[in-house]
Design an enzyme around this catalytic site. Structure first.
Site, PDB file in Angstrom:
ATOM      1  N   ASP A 192       0.901  -1.232  -0.082  1.00  0.00           N
ATOM      2  CA  ASP A 192       0.008   0.009   0.028  1.00  0.00           C
ATOM      3  C   ASP A 192       1.059   1.187  -0.041  1.00  0.00           C
ATOM      4  OD1 ASP A 192      -2.192  -1.563   0.314  1.00  0.00           O
ATOM      5  OD2 ASP A 192      -2.166  -1.584   2.522  1.00  0.00           O
ATOM      6  N   LYS A 193       0.185   2.494  -0.481  1.00  0.00           N
ATOM      7  CA  LYS A 193       0.856   3.374  -0.477  1.00  0.00           C
ATOM      8  C   LYS A 193       1.722   3.964   0.735  1.00  0.00           C
ATOM      9  CE  LYS A 193       0.278   8.448  -1.961  1.00  0.00           C
ATOM     10  NZ  LYS A 193      -0.752   9.408  -2.361  1.00  0.00           N
TER      11      LYS A 193
END
Ligand code: URA
Length: 236
Positions: A106-107
């Site tokens: 994920d970011k």
């Protein structure tokens, strides 16, 4: 990679004809493992030998395998559509076309991202069938209960029917708010959703190991380096 003639290998890696390569060799512009080569029929191993053209390393490896220590704020994609991607972090020496991140963090997740152009290898390490464990360290907003640990270790099914394979968990602090968790699959937001299902929010997430290969702690966040053959063999 089977050894092949240097002229054949170079003509695949450089935009030069065989006669231009010969000329360059005569001018002393081509070196093999530090020595100028005049005979381009010499056999070389593109993965092991070092070939320089006019002082610059020629990318003769069949495939590249790169370890990146991902910082927050960049996405695991080849095209960020305006957002910064993990590929944008690579130096010019490591960049080449065809590279992609093998699996997505994920970011806001940090840590080990493997970047390669070897699709078969990526598929092998990502497929849950091959049981290549990925190890993460998750910081939680509250302690995970014993019962929650048991549920995740047995494999949990969410209310929407999503099933997660059994995970291995180990508390890294007495409060049970920092947990090492090993999983073999990579479903969307997998770890965050697993902990949510047992009542905890993940506040920080870092991937530290893929298969048997640890993230190199000498790499600062945002830094990347090539993975050696020996390290690669530890992954799957
Ligand atoms: N699980 C998540 O929830 N996020 C990641 O980035 C990786 C695994």
């Amino acid at each position: 990679m089977a050894p092949e003639r240097l002229d054949k290998l170079l003509s695949k890696c450089l935009p030069l004809s065989r006669s231009e390569l010969k000329k360059a060799a005569r001018a002393g512009l081509i070196t093999l493992n530090g020595e100028a080569v005049s005979d381009l029929s010499v056999k070389v191993d593109g993965n092991a030998d070092s070939v320089l053209f006019d002082g610059k390393k020629v990318d003769t490896d069949e495939f590249l395998y790169i370890m990146l220590n991902k910082p927050k704020g960049v996405i695991c994609a080849t095209d960020g559509r305006g957002e910064k991607t993990v590929l944008d972090l690579l130096s010019d020496e490591l960049k080449r076309s065809g590279l992609f991140p093998a699996g997505r963090l994920d970011k806001d997740t940090t840590g080990f991202v493997l970047i390669t152009d070897d699709g078969d290898f990526a598929h092998r390490i990502l497929s849950p069938k091959n049981h290549v464990e990925k190890t993460y360290i998750a910081a939680l907003d509250k302690p995970v209960e014993k019962e929650g640990i048991k549920q995740l270790e047995n494999g949990i099914t969410l209310n929407d029917g999503t099933q997660f394979l059994p995970a291995k968990l180990k508390a890294l602090n007495d409060e049970k708010t920092v947990i090492e968790i090993k999983i073999c699959e990579g479903k969307y937001h997998e770890i965050k959703r697993m902990f949510k299902a047992v009542g905890c929010e993940v506040t920080e997430l870092e991937r530290t190991v893929i298969g048997g290969l640890q993230l190199d702690r000498n790499l600062k966040q945002g830094e990347a380096r090539l993975i050696t053959e020996e390290e690669k063999s530890k992954i799957d």
